[in-house]
Scaffold this motif. Structure first.
Motif, PDB file in Angstrom:
ATOM      1  N   LEU A  33      37.352   6.378  49.134  1.00  0.00           N
ATOM      2  CA  LEU A  33      37.560   7.737  49.631  1.00  0.00           C
ATOM      3  C   LEU A  33      38.960   8.247  49.293  1.00  0.00           C
ATOM      4  O   LEU A  33      39.128   9.419  48.925  1.00  0.00           O
ATOM      5  CB  LEU A  33      37.315   7.799  51.141  1.00  0.00           C
ATOM      6  N   GLU A  34      39.953   7.379  49.393  1.00  0.00           N
ATOM      7  CA  GLU A  34      41.307   7.770  49.012  1.00  0.00           C
ATOM      8  C   GLU A  34      41.381   8.091  47.519  1.00  0.00           C
ATOM      9  O   GLU A  34      42.029   9.059  47.110  1.00  0.00           O
ATOM     10  CB  GLU A  34      42.307   6.672  49.349  1.00  0.00           C
ATOM     11  N   LYS A  35      40.708   7.289  46.704  1.00  0.00           N
ATOM     12  CA  LYS A  35      40.695   7.519  45.259  1.00  0.00           C
ATOM     13  C   LYS A  35      40.036   8.861  44.939  1.00  0.00           C
ATOM     14  O   LYS A  35      40.531   9.629  44.105  1.00  0.00           O
ATOM     15  CB  LYS A  35      39.953   6.383  44.560  1.00  0.00           C
ATOM     16  N   ILE A  36      38.927   9.145  45.600  1.00  0.00           N
ATOM     17  CA  ILE A  36      38.239  10.416  45.397  1.00  0.00           C
ATOM     18  C   ILE A  36      39.145  11.579  45.791  1.00  0.00           C
ATOM     19  O   ILE A  36      39.253  12.581  45.076  1.00  0.00           O
ATOM     20  CB  ILE A  36      36.914  10.458  46.190  1.00  0.00           C
ATOM     21  N   GLU A  37      39.817  11.447  46.904  1.00  0.00           N
ATOM     22  CA  GLU A  37      40.732  12.489  47.380  1.00  0.00           C
ATOM     23  C   GLU A  37      41.852  12.720  46.373  1.00  0.00           C
ATOM     24  O   GLU A  37      42.191  13.860  46.050  1.00  0.00           O
ATOM     25  CB  GLU A  37      41.308  12.107  48.752  1.00  0.00           C
ATOM     26  N   ASP A  38      42.411  11.639  45.844  1.00  0.00           N
ATOM     27  CA  ASP A  38      43.474  11.754  44.839  1.00  0.00           C
ATOM     28  C   ASP A  38      42.968  12.460  43.582  1.00  0.00           C
ATOM     29  O   ASP A  38      43.659  13.306  43.010  1.00  0.00           O
ATOM     30  CB  ASP A  38      44.032  10.375  44.478  1.00  0.00           C
ATOM     31  N   GLN A  39      41.753  12.114  43.149  1.00  0.00           N
ATOM     32  CA  GLN A  39      41.178  12.750  41.964  1.00  0.00           C
ATOM     33  C   GLN A  39      40.946  14.244  42.201  1.00  0.00           C
ATOM     34  O   GLN A  39      41.208  15.064  41.322  1.00  0.00           O
ATOM     35  CB  GLN A  39      39.857  12.077  41.581  1.00  0.00           C
ATOM     36  N   GLU A  40      40.474  14.599  43.383  1.00  0.00           N
ATOM     37  CA  GLU A  40      40.257  16.009  43.705  1.00  0.00           C
ATOM     38  C   GLU A  40      41.581  16.762  43.726  1.00  0.00           C
ATOM     39  O   GLU A  40      41.662  17.899  43.252  1.00  0.00           O
ATOM     40  CB  GLU A  40      39.523  16.144  45.039  1.00  0.00           C
ATOM     41  N   ASP A  41      42.621  16.124  44.271  1.00  0.00           N
ATOM     42  CA  ASP A  41      43.943  16.750  44.273  1.00  0.00           C
ATOM     43  C   ASP A  41      44.436  16.978  42.847  1.00  0.00           C
ATOM     44  O   ASP A  41      44.982  18.035  42.531  1.00  0.00           O
ATOM     45  CB  ASP A  41      44.953  15.896  45.049  1.00  0.00           C
ATOM     46  N   GLU A  42      44.240  15.990  41.986  1.00  0.00           N
ATOM     47  CA  GLU A  42      44.642  16.125  40.589  1.00  0.00           C
ATOM     48  C   GLU A  42      43.883  17.256  39.904  1.00  0.00           C
ATOM     49  O   GLU A  42      44.470  18.041  39.149  1.00  0.00           O
ATOM     50  CB  GLU A  42      44.409  14.816  39.835  1.00  0.00           C
ATOM     51  N   GLU A  43      42.588  17.357  40.165  1.00  0.00           N
ATOM     52  CA  GLU A  43      41.778  18.426  39.583  1.00  0.00           C
ATOM     53  C   GLU A  43      42.254  19.790  40.076  1.00  0.00           C
ATOM     54  O   GLU A  43      42.332  20.749  39.300  1.00  0.00           O
ATOM     55  CB  GLU A  43      40.306  18.225  39.920  1.00  0.00           C
ATOM     56  N   ASP A  44      42.569  19.879  41.372  1.00  0.00           N
ATOM     57  CA  ASP A  44      43.069  21.138  41.927  1.00  0.00           C
ATOM     58  C   ASP A  44      44.389  21.536  41.275  1.00  0.00           C
ATOM     59  O   ASP A  44      44.591  22.700  40.923  1.00  0.00           O
ATOM     60  CB  ASP A  44      43.244  21.038  43.444  1.00  0.00           C
ATOM     61  N   LEU A  45      45.288  20.575  41.110  1.00  0.00           N
ATOM     62  CA  LEU A  45      46.568  20.863  40.472  1.00  0.00           C
ATOM     63  C   LEU A  45      46.381  21.299  39.030  1.00  0.00           C
ATOM     64  O   LEU A  45      47.035  22.228  38.554  1.00  0.00           O
ATOM     65  CB  LEU A  45      47.490  19.643  40.536  1.00  0.00           C
ATOM     66  N   LYS A  46      45.468  20.645  38.324  1.00  0.00           N
ATOM     67  CA  LYS A  46      45.182  21.004  36.945  1.00  0.00           C
ATOM     68  C   LYS A  46      44.657  22.439  36.867  1.00  0.00           C
ATOM     69  O   LYS A  46      45.073  23.222  36.007  1.00  0.00           O
ATOM     70  CB  LYS A  46      44.166  20.039  36.342  1.00  0.00           C
ATOM     71  N   THR A  47      43.767  22.788  37.779  1.00  0.00           N
ATOM     72  CA  THR A  47      43.206  24.135  37.812  1.00  0.00           C
ATOM     73  C   THR A  47      44.289  25.175  38.077  1.00  0.00           C
ATOM     74  O   THR A  47      44.322  26.229  37.434  1.00  0.00           O
ATOM     75  CB  THR A  47      42.096  24.229  38.885  1.00  0.00           C
ATOM     76  N   VAL A  48      45.184  24.874  38.991  1.00  0.00           N
ATOM     77  CA  VAL A  48      46.280  25.802  39.299  1.00  0.00           C
ATOM     78  C   VAL A  48      47.187  25.971  38.087  1.00  0.00           C
ATOM     79  O   VAL A  48      47.563  27.091  37.729  1.00  0.00           O
ATOM     80  CB  VAL A  48      47.085  25.313  40.531  1.00  0.00           C
ATOM     81  N   LYS A  49      47.524  24.863  37.429  1.00  0.00           N
ATOM     82  CA  LYS A  49      48.377  24.943  36.239  1.00  0.00           C
ATOM     83  C   LYS A  49      47.720  25.761  35.141  1.00  0.00           C
ATOM     84  O   LYS A  49      48.363  26.573  34.481  1.00  0.00           O
ATOM     85  CB  LYS A  49      48.708  23.542  35.734  1.00  0.00           C
ATOM     86  N   GLU A  50      46.417  25.550  34.940  1.00  0.00           N
ATOM     87  CA  GLU A  50      45.690  26.306  33.928  1.00  0.00           C
ATOM     88  C   GLU A  50      45.660  27.797  34.271  1.00  0.00           C
ATOM     89  O   GLU A  50      45.830  28.645  33.395  1.00  0.00           O
ATOM     90  CB  GLU A  50      44.271  25.772  33.779  1.00  0.00           C
ATOM     91  N   ALA A  51      45.472  28.104  35.540  1.00  0.00           N
ATOM     92  CA  ALA A  51      45.446  29.510  35.971  1.00  0.00           C
ATOM     93  C   ALA A  51      46.810  30.155  35.763  1.00  0.00           C
ATOM     94  O   ALA A  51      46.901  31.296  35.298  1.00  0.00           O
ATOM     95  CB  ALA A  51      45.016  29.603  37.433  1.00  0.00           C
ATOM     96  N   ARG A  52      47.861  29.435  36.095  1.00  0.00           N
ATOM     97  CA  ARG A  52      49.213  29.971  35.885  1.00  0.00           C
ATOM     98  C   ARG A  52      49.487  30.208  34.406  1.00  0.00           C
ATOM     99  O   ARG A  52      50.097  31.212  34.036  1.00  0.00           O
ATOM    100  CB  ARG A  52      50.253  29.023  36.470  1.00  0.00           C
TER     101      ARG A  52
END
Length: 79
Positions: A33-52
């Motif tokens: 569950l921690e690994k999944i959470e970390d992966q989701e956080d990474e995906e969210d950050l990637k999405t934000v960077k791409e949007a910026r």
């Protein structure tokens, strides 16, 4: 997306299984569950960077333009 009722049923079923699990299994589940959470956080950050980057390259859209596009999409979905 699940309804609140569906989510609650799944959570209850998971809780039953968790209460029956060995301690080592609980440790493994927690790590996953921690690994999944970390992966989701990474995906969210990637999405934000791409949007910026998209905004930097192409600028932004007015709220009126966005509302117009949403309204047009709704019309297409209904048709």
């Amino acid at each position: 997306m699940k309804t609140e009722h569906e989510r609650q049923e799944i959570i209850n079923a998971i809780n039953v299984l968790l209460h029956q699990a060995y301690d080592s299994t609980l440790d493994e589940i927690y790590a996953l569950l921690e690994k999944i959470e970390d992966q989701e956080d990474e995906e969210d950050l990637k999405t934000v960077k791409e949007a910026r980057e998209e905004i930097r390259l192409h600028g932004t859209f007015s709220w009126e333009k966005i509302k117009k596009e949403i309204a047009e999409e709704r019309k297409q979905d209904v048709a």
